[in-house]
Design a protein around this motif. Sequence first.
Motif, PDB file in Angstrom:
ATOM      1  N   ASP A  87     -26.232 110.482 108.270  1.00  0.00           N
ATOM      2  CA  ASP A  87     -25.215 110.855 109.005  1.00  0.00           C
ATOM      3  C   ASP A  87     -24.460 109.330 109.310  1.00  0.00           C
ATOM      4  O   ASP A  87     -23.217 109.124 109.405  1.00  0.00           O
ATOM      5  CB  ASP A  87     -25.228 111.325 110.554  1.00  0.00           C
ATOM      6  CG  ASP A  87     -25.620 112.749 110.389  1.00  0.00           C
ATOM      7  OD1 ASP A  87     -25.376 113.288 109.292  1.00  0.00           O
ATOM      8  OD2 ASP A  87     -26.190 113.323 111.208  1.00  0.00           O
ATOM      9  N   LYS A  88     -25.359 108.347 109.684  1.00  0.00           N
ATOM     10  CA  LYS A  88     -24.678 106.807 109.551  1.00  0.00           C
ATOM     11  C   LYS A  88     -24.124 106.324 108.231  1.00  0.00           C
ATOM     12  O   LYS A  88     -23.129 105.773 108.462  1.00  0.00           O
ATOM     13  CB  LYS A  88     -25.929 106.311 109.807  1.00  0.00           C
ATOM     14  CG  LYS A  88     -26.656 106.170 111.422  1.00  0.00           C
ATOM     15  CD  LYS A  88     -27.654 105.454 111.516  1.00  0.00           C
ATOM     16  CE  LYS A  88     -27.564 103.934 111.595  1.00  0.00           C
ATOM     17  NZ  LYS A  88     -28.945 102.918 111.648  1.00  0.00           N
ATOM     18  N   TRP A  89     -24.781 106.834 107.191  1.00  0.00           N
ATOM     19  CA  TRP A  89     -24.244 106.335 105.956  1.00  0.00           C
ATOM     20  C   TRP A  89     -22.882 106.948 105.589  1.00  0.00           C
ATOM     21  O   TRP A  89     -21.893 106.532 104.885  1.00  0.00           O
ATOM     22  CB  TRP A  89     -25.424 106.845 104.629  1.00  0.00           C
ATOM     23  CG  TRP A  89     -26.449 105.842 104.709  1.00  0.00           C
ATOM     24  CD1 TRP A  89     -26.648 104.703 105.527  1.00  0.00           C
ATOM     25  CD2 TRP A  89     -27.427 105.831 103.676  1.00  0.00           C
ATOM     26  NE1 TRP A  89     -27.639 104.116 105.054  1.00  0.00           N
ATOM     27  CE2 TRP A  89     -28.212 104.729 104.232  1.00  0.00           C
ATOM     28  CE3 TRP A  89     -27.958 106.636 102.434  1.00  0.00           C
ATOM     29  CZ2 TRP A  89     -29.378 104.490 103.444  1.00  0.00           C
ATOM     30  CZ3 TRP A  89     -28.776 106.545 101.898  1.00  0.00           C
ATOM     31  CH2 TRP A  89     -29.757 105.551 102.272  1.00  0.00           C
ATOM     32  N   LYS A  90     -22.746 108.185 105.987  1.00  0.00           N
ATOM     33  CA  LYS A  90     -21.371 109.199 105.863  1.00  0.00           C
ATOM     34  C   LYS A  90     -20.396 108.433 106.675  1.00  0.00           C
ATOM     35  O   LYS A  90     -19.331 108.099 105.963  1.00  0.00           O
ATOM     36  CB  LYS A  90     -21.756 110.500 106.501  1.00  0.00           C
ATOM     37  CG  LYS A  90     -20.521 111.299 105.977  1.00  0.00           C
ATOM     38  CD  LYS A  90     -20.870 112.818 106.357  1.00  0.00           C
ATOM     39  CE  LYS A  90     -19.216 113.711 106.374  1.00  0.00           C
ATOM     40  NZ  LYS A  90     -19.748 115.188 106.544  1.00  0.00           N
ATOM     41  N   ASN A  91     -20.570 107.791 107.769  1.00  0.00           N
ATOM     42  CA  ASN A  91     -19.659 107.123 108.601  1.00  0.00           C
ATOM     43  C   ASN A  91     -19.469 105.831 107.875  1.00  0.00           C
ATOM     44  O   ASN A  91     -18.093 105.539 107.850  1.00  0.00           O
ATOM     45  CB  ASN A  91     -20.066 106.896 109.981  1.00  0.00           C
ATOM     46  CG  ASN A  91     -20.223 108.455 110.930  1.00  0.00           C
ATOM     47  OD1 ASN A  91     -19.531 109.189 110.279  1.00  0.00           O
ATOM     48  ND2 ASN A  91     -21.310 108.297 111.646  1.00  0.00           N
ATOM     49  N   LEU A  92     -20.528 104.997 107.410  1.00  0.00           N
ATOM     50  CA  LEU A  92     -20.106 103.920 106.916  1.00  0.00           C
ATOM     51  C   LEU A  92     -19.473 103.913 105.383  1.00  0.00           C
ATOM     52  O   LEU A  92     -18.652 103.069 105.074  1.00  0.00           O
ATOM     53  CB  LEU A  92     -21.400 103.109 106.703  1.00  0.00           C
ATOM     54  CG  LEU A  92     -22.191 102.713 108.055  1.00  0.00           C
ATOM     55  CD1 LEU A  92     -23.420 102.197 107.937  1.00  0.00           C
ATOM     56  CD2 LEU A  92     -21.155 101.586 108.664  1.00  0.00           C
ATOM     57  N   SER A  93     -19.574 105.151 104.775  1.00  0.00           N
ATOM     58  CA  SER A  93     -19.069 105.216 103.499  1.00  0.00           C
ATOM     59  C   SER A  93     -17.493 105.224 103.354  1.00  0.00           C
ATOM     60  O   SER A  93     -16.988 104.728 102.631  1.00  0.00           O
ATOM     61  CB  SER A  93     -19.325 106.537 102.869  1.00  0.00           C
ATOM     62  OG  SER A  93     -18.970 107.679 103.411  1.00  0.00           O
ATOM     63  N   HIS A  94     -16.801 105.333 104.426  1.00  0.00           N
ATOM     64  CA  HIS A  94     -15.267 105.355 104.671  1.00  0.00           C
ATOM     65  C   HIS A  94     -14.903 104.051 104.562  1.00  0.00           C
ATOM     66  O   HIS A  94     -13.595 103.817 104.529  1.00  0.00           O
ATOM     67  CB  HIS A  94     -14.966 106.310 105.728  1.00  0.00           C
ATOM     68  CG  HIS A  94     -15.321 107.355 105.857  1.00  0.00           C
ATOM     69  ND1 HIS A  94     -15.010 108.469 104.951  1.00  0.00           N
ATOM     70  CD2 HIS A  94     -16.124 108.171 106.933  1.00  0.00           C
ATOM     71  CE1 HIS A  94     -15.379 109.694 105.282  1.00  0.00           C
ATOM     72  NE2 HIS A  94     -16.119 109.682 106.296  1.00  0.00           N
ATOM     73  N   GLN A  95     -15.649 103.105 105.060  1.00  0.00           N
ATOM     74  CA  GLN A  95     -15.382 101.529 105.013  1.00  0.00           C
ATOM     75  C   GLN A  95     -14.985 100.938 103.583  1.00  0.00           C
ATOM     76  O   GLN A  95     -14.502 100.151 103.544  1.00  0.00           O
ATOM     77  CB  GLN A  95     -16.353 100.890 105.597  1.00  0.00           C
ATOM     78  CG  GLN A  95     -16.627 101.070 106.977  1.00  0.00           C
ATOM     79  CD  GLN A  95     -17.652 100.286 107.758  1.00  0.00           C
ATOM     80  OE1 GLN A  95     -18.307  99.386 107.205  1.00  0.00           O
ATOM     81  NE2 GLN A  95     -18.003 100.835 108.795  1.00  0.00           N
ATOM     82  N   GLY A  96     -15.465 101.961 102.368  1.00  0.00           N
ATOM     83  CA  GLY A  96     -15.110 101.449 101.001  1.00  0.00           C
ATOM     84  C   GLY A  96     -15.779 100.245 100.633  1.00  0.00           C
ATOM     85  O   GLY A  96     -15.525  99.726  99.596  1.00  0.00           O
ATOM     86  N   SER A  97     -16.844  99.697 101.239  1.00  0.00           N
ATOM     87  CA  SER A  97     -17.523  98.379 100.769  1.00  0.00           C
ATOM     88  C   SER A  97     -19.107  98.758 100.322  1.00  0.00           C
ATOM     89  O   SER A  97     -19.342  99.936 100.928  1.00  0.00           O
ATOM     90  CB  SER A  97     -17.426  97.175 101.815  1.00  0.00           C
ATOM     91  OG  SER A  97     -18.173  97.662 102.891  1.00  0.00           O
ATOM     92  N   SER A  98     -19.695  98.129  99.684  1.00  0.00           N
ATOM     93  CA  SER A  98     -21.147  98.184  99.398  1.00  0.00           C
ATOM     94  C   SER A  98     -21.909  98.189 100.727  1.00  0.00           C
ATOM     95  O   SER A  98     -21.644  97.649 101.697  1.00  0.00           O
ATOM     96  CB  SER A  98     -21.713  97.312  98.268  1.00  0.00           C
ATOM     97  OG  SER A  98     -21.614  96.029  99.128  1.00  0.00           O
TER      98      SER A  98
END
Length: 415
Positions: free
Chosen positions: A170-181
Amino acid sequence: MSSLLSFAWFQGNIFGLFQISFLLSLSLLVLKAVQLYIRRQRLLRDFQSFPGPPAHWLYGNVLEFPVEKELRKMISLAEKFPCAFPRWFSGSWNLLQVYDPEYMKVILSKRDPKSHDVYKFLIPWIGKGLLVLNGSVWFQHRRLLTPAFHSDILKPYVALMADSARVMLDKWKNLSHQGSSLEIFEHVSLMTLDSLMKCAFSQKSNCQMDRHSNVYIQAVHDLTYLLTTRIRNAFHHNDAIYWLSSSGRKTRQAAQRAHQYTDQVIQRRRLQLEQEGGLEAISRKRHLDFLDILLCAKTESGHGLSDEELRAEVDTFMFEGHDTTASGICWILYALATHPEHQQKCREEIRGVLGDGASITWDHLGQLPYTTMCIKEALRLYPPVPSIGRDITENITFPDGRFLRAGTALDRSLP
């Protein structure tokens, strides 16, 4: 006049003491230099049948193995020198790096103790737990801990681990929207620590969401780095020099932070055991975990683990249980990402078993043969613990006829 004579006598005595101290120090230095020279000559003689990279008489091969390139350097040397080569950490201390399967069979058939010169550096951090112990004490502690790993105890852990993984995803899903590695190792470390706290210590730590838990993770990272740099620095092998150095002080501080975390875990469980009426009462309410068994374990003579032994085992499993697991998971994800065709097959197999959104259970694990094979192959290629040190206690003759004398140290590496 008498005062002048007394002062001259005092000066003469002080000068004489300085002379004696200087001569004594010089004698000790010469004696130590002779000992190191004799040791170096013996090592050169013992390893003469094992060619390796040229080593400096003072600092050995240290400069040839920068931390960021160590793995690649090891692989290139393994290709150049068949079966094994000596790696010098100083002019008078080396290990035989062994990586040939036939050599491994010979070494693994022995019961040689762990390499004291390496494992002793772990003691200020994790104490004398299973990772460091040898011989009868190791077998005694291992026998006491065996019940904690019975399959009936492990089965309920799958759901707990799945919950921890879901929080991370769930944390990764939220962070994935930032578009960076995204650097995943810290996230995976917190997930494995969360799982360990739930499974082995029956504590809901909420460490994945609580930033204060990163203090322990950071302490582990610091200690791992400091341990690596200490092994590579011959001068820091001496305890007196190391603990006076800045690295020694950092090690004490990081170990103290790690110990504070594990001490809190132990104290909370002791209090819980007292409040709930002991081990038998708790066993009727829930499954026993690793810490329950540690606190209530008894040897054949009826004695339990001392506070020092208990803390050592908790520190060992707290570190090994989350850090090496996190490293293994990250390498598995890396291996799958670099082989997308196998990643896709694993994804299809998992979807075929779980369907849409079902949580994994113990019974599902046996229905994922292809994924299991990929996990095992990734761990073979990228083992989270790539080497094990041993002190040879009896002469060894390897299959190709080369000979290794008792009293030498080797490192079973998996490059």
